[in-house]
Design an enzyme around this catalytic site. Structure first.
Site, PDB file in Angstrom:
ATOM      1  NE  ARG A 170      -2.796   1.100   3.596  1.00 44.43           N
ATOM      2  CZ  ARG A 170      -3.528   1.021   4.506  1.00 44.43           C
ATOM      3  NH1 ARG A 170      -4.784   1.179   4.493  1.00 44.43           N
ATOM      4  NH2 ARG A 170      -2.921   1.341   5.782  1.00 44.43           N
ATOM      5  CG  HIS A 221     -12.324   2.048   0.952  1.00 46.49           C
ATOM      6  ND1 HIS A 221     -11.522   1.280   1.836  1.00 46.49           N
ATOM      7  CD2 HIS A 221     -11.342   2.169  -0.256  1.00 46.49           C
ATOM      8  CE1 HIS A 221     -10.300   0.816   1.415  1.00 46.49           C
ATOM      9  NE2 HIS A 221     -10.384   1.239   0.170  1.00 46.49           N
ATOM     10  CD  GLU A 261      -7.904  -6.719  -0.223  1.00 46.08           C
ATOM     11  OE1 GLU A 261      -7.098  -6.948  -1.045  1.00 46.08           O
ATOM     12  OE2 GLU A 261      -8.650  -5.721  -0.052  1.00 46.08           O
ATOM     13  CG  HIS A 280     -11.091  -8.339  -2.197  1.00 42.50           C
ATOM     14  ND1 HIS A 280     -10.590  -8.659  -3.155  1.00 42.50           N
ATOM     15  CD2 HIS A 280     -10.960  -6.898  -2.036  1.00 42.50           C
ATOM     16  CE1 HIS A 280      -9.796  -7.575  -3.636  1.00 42.50           C
ATOM     17  NE2 HIS A 280     -10.060  -6.501  -2.970  1.00 42.50           N
ATOM     18  CG  ASP A 288      -8.149  -5.216  -6.587  1.00 41.62           C
ATOM     19  OD1 ASP A 288      -8.358  -4.107  -6.874  1.00 41.62           O
ATOM     20  OD2 ASP A 288      -8.322  -5.942  -5.635  1.00 41.62           O
TER      21      ASP A 288
END
Length: 456
Positions: free
Chosen positions: A84, A207, A236, A270, A321
Site C-alpha cells: 500500500r 470503501h 480482504e 474479496h 482490481d
C-alpha cells in the site's frame, strides 16, 4: 454505433451452446434478435461467439504500478500493507491527464482479452495532494472519457472514504485525496448521472468498514437512487478481520449484515476471510461476491471459500482490481486452480446442472458481473447490451474442437489470447486482436508512466 447482425456458427447462450445463431442489434447497441438454427445471411459470420465478460472491480490508476512492488523488503515482512505504501505515492501524485492516459491503456488491455465492461471503484477525488483544489468529480470524469474513447462499458462507483481505521480514526497524510463523506459522494453521483446511457451507469461504494462508519453506509445506501449498485471491500485481509473483532467484537461481514439489509444491489469485494455462517449469509442475501484472484494472490490475501459458496447457491463475479493481470481467462484460471491446490482435487467450480468447469465459470461470472454492474449485460439475449467476443477459430488451441470443449480450451489451454474480435454496445472495438487507437493510447500511456516514475 449502428444496427447489425452476426451469424454465429456456435454461440454460448444462457442455456448453453447453440448452432447457427443469428444475433441482431439495434443502433442503440441493444440485442434485438437471437435466432437459433438460422439458415439465411448476415452482415458477418463467426465460428465461436461468447458473451463479453464484466470486470466488476477496478482501480484504474493502479495499472501504472503493476509489477513495481515485486522486491522483498529487508525484514521479509511483505504483505498488503507494505504494498500500500507505493499505491499511496501513485495515488497522491497522479494528475487528471495521467489518469486518463493510464485508464485508456487499461481499457484497451481489458478489451483485447475479453472484458467488455468495467466497474470502477473510484477513490481518487479532487486534485493532486498539495496542489490547488479541483472539482471532486473531475478524476471520475476523466476515467469516463477514457472509457468512451476506447468503447468499453463503465459503471462508475464514487467511493465513500471518511477515516483510516475502525472507530473513525483520522485520515493520514497519504489518504487526503480519498477524503469524502456521504454528501460529497452523493453530489458526485448526481453530477455524473448526466452521463448515464446504455454504456455508462453510476452507483456508489463505501470503501470498507475501516474507512466508513456503518451509519454512513446506511445513509448512503438509503439516499442512492433505487436500483443503483453498491460495492464495498470486505474481509480482504486477516489483519482487517482481527482489527474489526478488536474494535467491535464482530467479524466484518457479520457487522455489516447486522447493521444494513444487504441485498442484490450489493457487491462484496474479496470476502476472502469468511467463517461458515458468513459464507452462508452472503449466499442467501443475493449479493455478489466480487472475486479478484490475480490481485488476491499478488497481495497474499488468501483464498475465497468457493466450493461451499457455490453449494449454497451464492453469486460471484470477477475483477482485475490492481491490474496485476487484465484478462478474464487469468482471473478464472486463478480462481479454479487456487481451489484445486487448496483442496487437492480437480473440477471445483461446477454445480448439479453444469459439470464442465469452463462453461460453469464463464456463465456464473457473467451473471454475477452483470448484477454487480447494474447494467443489462452478461448474455446473448434480447434486451441485453450487444457485448460479445469472437474467438480465433484458426488458433491451434481450438483445432477440431467440439462446442462442449471450447470453454475448457479457452480457459485452461496455454497462454495465447484467443480473443480475435470484440463487439461492445453494437460497435466493433477490437478487430483481428487490435484496437484502432491502440498505438496512440500506448504512446500517451508511456509518457504518463515516465512522468509518474520520475520521483518514486
Amino acid at each position: 454505433m449502428s444496427a447489425g447482425t452476426l451469424l454465429a456458427r456456435h454461440a454460448l447462450l444462457p442455456a448453453g451452446w447453440a448452432g447457427d445463431v443469428l444475433i441482431g442489434w439495434d443502433d442503440g447497441g441493444v440485442i434485438t434478435t437471437v435466432e437459433v438454427g438460422h439458415s439465411g445471411a448476415a452482415m458477418s459470420t463467426a465460428q465461436w461467439v461468447i458473451p463479453g465478460m464484466i470486470n466488476l472491480h477496478s482501480h484504474a490508476f493502479q495499472r501504472a504500478m503493476a509489477g513495481l512492488t515485486e522486491t522483498a523488503a529487508t525484514t521479509g515482512d511483505d504483505n498488503f500493507w507494505s504494498w500500500r505504501a507505493l499505491m499511496y505515492r501513485f495515488a497522491g501524485r497522479i494528475t487528471a491527464d495521467q489518469l486518463q492516459a493510464v485508464a485508456a491503456q487499461l481499457f484497451i488491455d481489458c478489451l483485447r482479452h475479453g472484458f467488455t465492461a468495467v466497474c470502477e471503484f473510484h477513490y481518487l477525488h479532487g486534485s493532486v495532494v498539495g496542489s490547488a483544489a479541483a472539482r471532486p468529480a473531475e478524476m471520475a470524469e476523466r476515467v469516463a472519457l477514457a472509457a468512451r474513447e476506447c468503447g468499453i462499458g463503465l459503471t462508475m462507483l464514487p467511493v465513500l472514504y471518511a477515516c483510516s481505521g475502525f472507530g473513525g480514526q483520522a485520515l493520514g497524510p497519504h489518504q487526503q485525496r480519498f477524503r469524502s463523506d456521504v454528501d460529497s459522494v452523493l453530489a458526485m453521483v448526481d453530477g455524473l448521472s448526466s452521463l448515464r446511457d446504455g454504456q455508462f451507469e453510476v452507483g456508489a461504494a463505501p470503501h470498507s468498514l475501516r474507512a466508513a462508519s456503518l451509519d454512513q453506509m446506511a445513509a448512503l445506501a438509503t439516499a442512492l437512487p433505487a436500483g443503483r449498485p453498491l460495492h464495498i471491500h470486505i474481509a480482504e485481509q486477516q489483519a482487517e478481520v482481527d482489527a474489526c473483532l478488536a474494535y467491535s467484537g464482530r467479524r466484518p461481514l457479520s457487522a455489516l449484515f447486522d447493521a444494513i439489509a444487504i441485498d442484490e444491489r450489493w457487491c462484496l469485494v474479496h470476502a476472502t476471510h469468511l467463517d461458515t455462517a458468513e459464507c452462508a449469509a452472503l449466499a442467501a442475501s443475493g449479493a455478489v461476491a466480487g472475486l479478484c484472484p490475480s490481485t488476491e494472490a499478488n497481495l497474499g490475501d488468501g483464498l475465497f471459500a468457493l466450493a461451499p459458496f457455490i453449494g449454497a447457491g451464492g453469486r460471484f463475479g470477477i475483477g482485475s482490481d490492481s491490474h496485476a493481470g487484465h484478462s478474464p481467462v487469468e482471473e478464472l484460471r486463478w480462481l479454479e486452480y487456487g481451489q484445486r491446490l487448496q483442496r487437492q482435487r480437480r473440477a471445483i467450480a461446477v454445480d448439479g446442472r453444469e459439470r464442465r468447469v469452463g462453461d460453469y465459470l464463464w456463465q456464473a461470472a457473467l451473471r454475477g458481473g452483470a448484477q454487480a454492474s447494474g447494467r443489462p449485460l452478461g448474455a446473448l439475449a434480447p434486451g441485453r447490451r450487444a457485448d460479445l467476443l469472437v474467438l480465433d477459430a484458426s488458433h491451434p488451441h481450438l483445432a477440431d474442437a467440439a462446442a462442449s470443449e471450447v470453454m475448457g480450451l479457452f480457459l485452461f489451454a496455454g497462454n495465447d489470447n484467443l480473443v480475435r474480435d470484440v463487439l461492445v454496445g453494437g460497435r466493433w472495438v477490437i478487430e483481428g486482436g487490435r484496437h484502432a487507437a491502440q498505438d496512440q493510447v500506448a504512446s500517451r500511456y508511456r509518457a504518463a508512466l515516465a512522468q509518474l516514475r520520475e520521483d518514486l
